[in-house]
Each structure stands twice: as structure tokens, then as C-alpha cells.
Design a protein around this motif. Structure first.
Motif, mmCIF file in Angstrom:
data_model
loop_
_atom_site.group_PDB
_atom_site.id
_atom_site.type_symbol
_atom_site.label_atom_id
_atom_site.label_comp_id
_atom_site.label_asym_id
_atom_site.label_seq_id
_atom_site.Cartn_x
_atom_site.Cartn_y
_atom_site.Cartn_z
ATOM 1 N N THR A 261 -0.092 2.711 4.620
ATOM 2 C CA THR A 261 0.847 3.826 4.546
ATOM 3 C C THR A 261 1.671 4.004 5.819
ATOM 4 N N GLY A 263 2.465 1.440 7.893
ATOM 5 C CA GLY A 263 3.210 0.228 8.226
ATOM 6 C C GLY A 263 2.698 -0.446 9.484
ATOM 7 N N PRO A 290 4.894 -5.443 1.699
ATOM 8 C CA PRO A 290 5.602 -4.177 1.899
ATOM 9 C C PRO A 290 6.560 -3.879 0.743
ATOM 10 N N ALA A 307 4.034 0.310 3.310
ATOM 11 C CA ALA A 307 5.168 0.432 4.221
ATOM 12 C C ALA A 307 5.461 -0.884 4.928
#
Length: 481
Positions: A261, A263, A290, A307
Motif C-alpha cells: 500500500t 509503494g 504495481p 502502489a
């Protein structure tokens, strides 16, 4: 009139200048701790007095002045050489940055970018020379043995200072490491998973951390493998909390969930120590990139979007019988998820002949104890560093299963017949080498290298390994025991 030889005076003055620099540093450090520095100050004053005497001498003064002028010319040449070398490195780094940016965007290089990358690559691989328009070319003024030696010493010290900085950042960037980084980074920026396989202490985890921080640009989540880890521990679990006088259940994200979440990369360290049940679940996660979405079973199936910046880096020890306890062989299905992004991380100097000079181990040993200027400590001679680096190299190759000429003398007949490595469980691995040398360097002379290596050997539980490592170390002139 008797002929005057300036060499002894120049050598003494050089030694005094080095001694004075160490005394000034010692006074500064001790003063910061509130310690009495009067004795050190007297030593510095004595060095100053002797230097003044040499400079004021009828014969020694002019000799020192000539030597200082000669050294200044050589040092200017070294600065120019270093600038040229740095220009090569910057050109290579820029070429890699252009390629990495295109990979991050999921596109091909444009024609102009391809031409620029090719030109930068040629510049990065070229012979170092002075920048265009500069005069003179730095090599043109290296016309004497003295100037040559000063330039070589200055460049070596700069290389050592750079290696020290890299090591303190977590990873010495050897040719092998640079090659893996260059090849793995474009895929990693797209979210492709990476698998790093190798023997213990070979810097697999450090390489994964470097790829995450310096390559992807984010601090990674780190998960250490152990036999009873569960999906809930990695993805998240519900916990009971008191809120407003009531007890409620709240979902607490795990490291894998946070990485998805937020990234960020996640490092699964020693993935082959994780239970098969979790690895089956990991098969699906390794296919995600992603922008994909995944439902989290541990949170009632709620979906999250992965992400940009998320990627999995897994490390695994070699699957060697009788060596690593609690490890399972990775399934072909799991390994296939990494595709072409599985890399074997070898020990430094792997592939070099027994009689060769182990440059990477030697650079690692020196970088472990050098100061920020690339100077080695006075109480650890360079010759000792070379000897312990060679012992480390031999032990690493014997541990990795090398039975060739030179290495074979450290492999027992029984192990040779069985095709087993000469060292079963213990090795003077890179991280062990660094730890031993830093122990010696940080002891202010209280612990000798012989003593530290003896402690290392005494701590080995496997009797045959203890014998072989003692044999390797004594073969390099160390006193063990």
C-alpha cells in the motif's frame, strides 16, 4: 665536501607530519570526552619542534622545500587523475539512470536516448584523461619515480576512502555487485521480483537493501525467514482494542501489506527457511505488479491496490546438505515466478586461481579499518591485511566447494571422495572478516589480529572445520592458539 643525502630527512619529516596529524586527531577526540590531553599535547609540541628544526637546517631545509614542491606537483596530477576517473563514473551512472527511468515508466528508449546512452557508456569505459581544454594532461607531468609514487598513493587512498564509505552505507560495490545491480534494477523498478541466492555471509541481504534504498529509492520492509511464520504475520491480523469504553476488533497491517500500500520494496530474508504453506501463498503474490489489486483474506477479503515502488526481493542460502538447518528446497514453481531475475551472489574473488591476488577481499579488509581519508591504522600493517584477506579468500572458496589446485590441500580425503566442501559449517566470510578487523582496530592495540583470529577459530563448533580454518590461517603466518 661530503655529499648530502636528503632522503633520510625527507622520510623523517614525512613520518613526523603523519604522527602530528594523528596526535591532533587524538587530542580533538579526547577533548570531546573531557579527558586530560596534556601528554598528547606535549607529544605534538615535540613533533612540531623537530619539524621546525628540520625546516631550519642549512641542508635539510632546502631538501624539504624541494620535496614539498615535488609532492605538490604530483598531488595536482593526482587530483586531475581523480577528476577524470570521477567523470568516467558519472558518465556511466548517468547512462544507467536514463535506462532506469525508461524502465520505471515501462517504455523503450527513444532514438536520442539510445545514442546518448551509447556515448555515455563509451565515455564511462574510456581511458581517463584530462577534461577537454585543460592543460596539461595529468599524465604529462608524471615524469619521475617520486611523482609516480605520490600519484599512485593518492589514488589508492581515494579508492580506499570510497570503499570505506560504500561499506559504511552497507555494501562494497565490487564488479559482481555492480553487475547484478545494473541488470536487476530495470525489472525491479517495474515491480518484478528478484531472487538472490548464495552462501552465508556473502552480502545477499546487504545487496537487497542497496537495491531497495539506492535503486528503488525507498526504505524496505524486512522479514526474516523462520519455520513457523504465517501469512497473517506478513499480511496482517485483527487485534482487540479498547475504544470509547468498548472492545473493538481492528485490522493491523503486516509488513507485506504495508509495502504493497505504501509503494515500498519488501525483503524476504532467507525465504527457503519459510514454511511451504506460506510459500504457496507467495506464489500468487509474486505475480502481482504495481497497479494490480488483491483481496486480503486476513481483512475480510478487502481489496487493496498495489502502489508504484512495491517489489519483492528474496534471499536464499545455497541448498547444501548438512550445512543450513531448517531450510527447504525451493519449489520449481516458486523459482519460476522470479523468471530471469534470479542471481547467484558469489563470494569476492570467486573464479580466481589459488595463487592469484584476492583484490576484492583485500579492499574489503582495508575498507573495514581505514579512516575517512583512506588512511590505514598504524597498528594494523598493510601486510597483515593482505594476509588475512588471502586467508578469507581461501576459506570462502573451500567452503563453496572448490577442490582445484591449491585449495585441495584443505579438503580431507573423505570429503574429496564424497564431493563435499572442505569446510562444512564455518567460513571466514566477508561479514566475519569485517567484524574481526573492526574488533582489532577498535581495541586501541589491546587485541591483536592473531588473538582475534584465535577467538574466531575457538568459537567454531565443528571440529574438522576448526582444524581446517586453523590450517588456512597458520598457512598465512598467523599464530593460532
Amino acid at each position: 665536501m661530503e655529499q648530502f643525502d636528503p632522503a633520510p630527512a625527507v622520510a623523517e619529516a614525512t613520518a613526523l607530519l603523519h604522527e602530528r596529524a594523528e596526535l591532533v586527531r587524538a587530542i580533538r577526540l579526547d577533548s570531546g570526552l573531557g579527558a586530560d590531553t596534556s601528554a598528547l599535547t606535549r607529544e605534538r609540541e615535540a613533533a612540531d619542534a623537530r619539524l621546525a628544526e628540520l625546516w631550519d637546517g642549512e641542508r635539510t631545509g632546502p631538501a624539504l622545500s624541494d620535496a614539498a614542491t615535488e609532492r605538490a606537483v604530483a598531488l595536482r596530477s593526482a587530483v586531475s587523475a581523480r577528476r577524470a576517473l570521477r567523470g568516467r563514473a558519472e558518465a556511466a551512472a548517468r547512462a544507467e539512470s536514463i535506462t532506469a527511468q525508461a524502465a520505471r515508466s515501462g517504455r523503450s528508449l527513444s532514438r536520442g536516448e539510445r545514442e546518448l546512452v551509447a556515448a555515455l557508456t563509451r565515455a564511462g569505459a574510456g581511458t581517463p584523461h584530462a577534461p577537454a581544454g585543460s592543460a596539461p594532461d595529468w599524465t604529462a607531468v608524471v615524469t619521475t619515480a617520486v611523482r609516480r609514487d605520490v600519484v599512485v598513493e593518492a589514488l589508492a587512498r581515494q579508492e580506499l576512502a570510497t570503499a570505506r564509505a560504500q561499506l559504511r552505507d552497507g555494501l562494497l560495490l565490487t564488479g559482481q555487485m555492480r553487475g547484478i545491480i545494473r541488470e536487476a534494477l530495470p525489472g525491479l523498478l517495474r515491480g518484478d521480483p528478484v531472487l538472490l541466492v548464495g552462501e552465508t555471509g556473502g552480502a545477499k541481504t546487504a545487496l537487497a537493501e542497496h537495491l531497495s534504498r539506492a535503486g528503488v529509492g525507498h526504505e524496505p520492509e524486512l522479514v526474516s525467514g523462520f519455520g513457523d511464520i504465517t501469512s497473517a504475520q506478513l499480511l496482517g491480523t485483527h487485534e482487540l482494542r479498547a475504544e470509547g469504553g468498548a472492545t473493538v476488533s481492528a485490522f493491523v497491517p503486516g509488513p507485506l501489506h504495508r509495502a504493497m500500500t505504501e509503494g515500498r520494496p519488501v525483503i524476504l530474508d532467507e525465504v527457503n527457511a519459510m514454511p511451504p504453506e506460506f510459500l504457496k501463498r507467495l506464489n500468487r503474490i509474486l505475480q502481482l505488479r504495481p497497479g494490480d489489486r488483491i483481496g486480503i483474506q486476513e481483512n475480510g477479503g478487502r481489496e487493496i491496490r498495489i502502489a508504484q515502488g512495491f517489489a519483492i526481493l528474496a534471499t536464499a542460502n545455497e541448498q547444501t546438505p548438512h550445512r543450513y538447518r531448517g531450510l527447504d528446497r525451493l519449489s520449481a514453481e516458486l523459482v519460476n515466478r522470479f523468471g530471469a531475475n534470479a542471481y547467484r551472489v558469489h563470494y569476492p574473488d570467486t573464479g580466481m586461481a589459488y595463487e592469484g591476488f584476492p583484490r576484492e577481499n583485500t579492499l574489503l579488509a582495508a575498507a573495514a579499518v581505514a579512516d575517512r581519508h583512506g588512511r590505514l591504522p598504524a597498528d594494523i600493517p598493510a601486510a597483515d591485511l593482505a594476509r588475512v584477506a588471502r586467508a578469507a579468500f581461501i576459506s570462502q572458496q573451500v567452503f563453496a566447494g572448490e577442490h582445484g589446485e591449491g585449495f585441495a590441500e584443505y579438503v580431507s580425503t573423505e570429503r574429496d571422495i564424497d564431493g563435499r566442501p572442505g569446510l562444512e559449517e564455518s567460513v571466514l566470510a566477508p561479514r566475519t572478516l569485517v567484524a574481526i578487523l573492526q574488533k582489532v582496530a577498535g581495541s586501541a592495540g589491546a587485541v591483536s589480529l592473531d588473538r582475534a583470529l584465535t577467538r574466531f577459530v575457538e568459537g567454531i563448533m565443528h571440529a574438522e572445520d576448526r582444524r581446517v580454518l586453523a590450517l588456512i590461517l597458520t598457512g598465512q603466518g598467523f599464530r593460532i592458539g
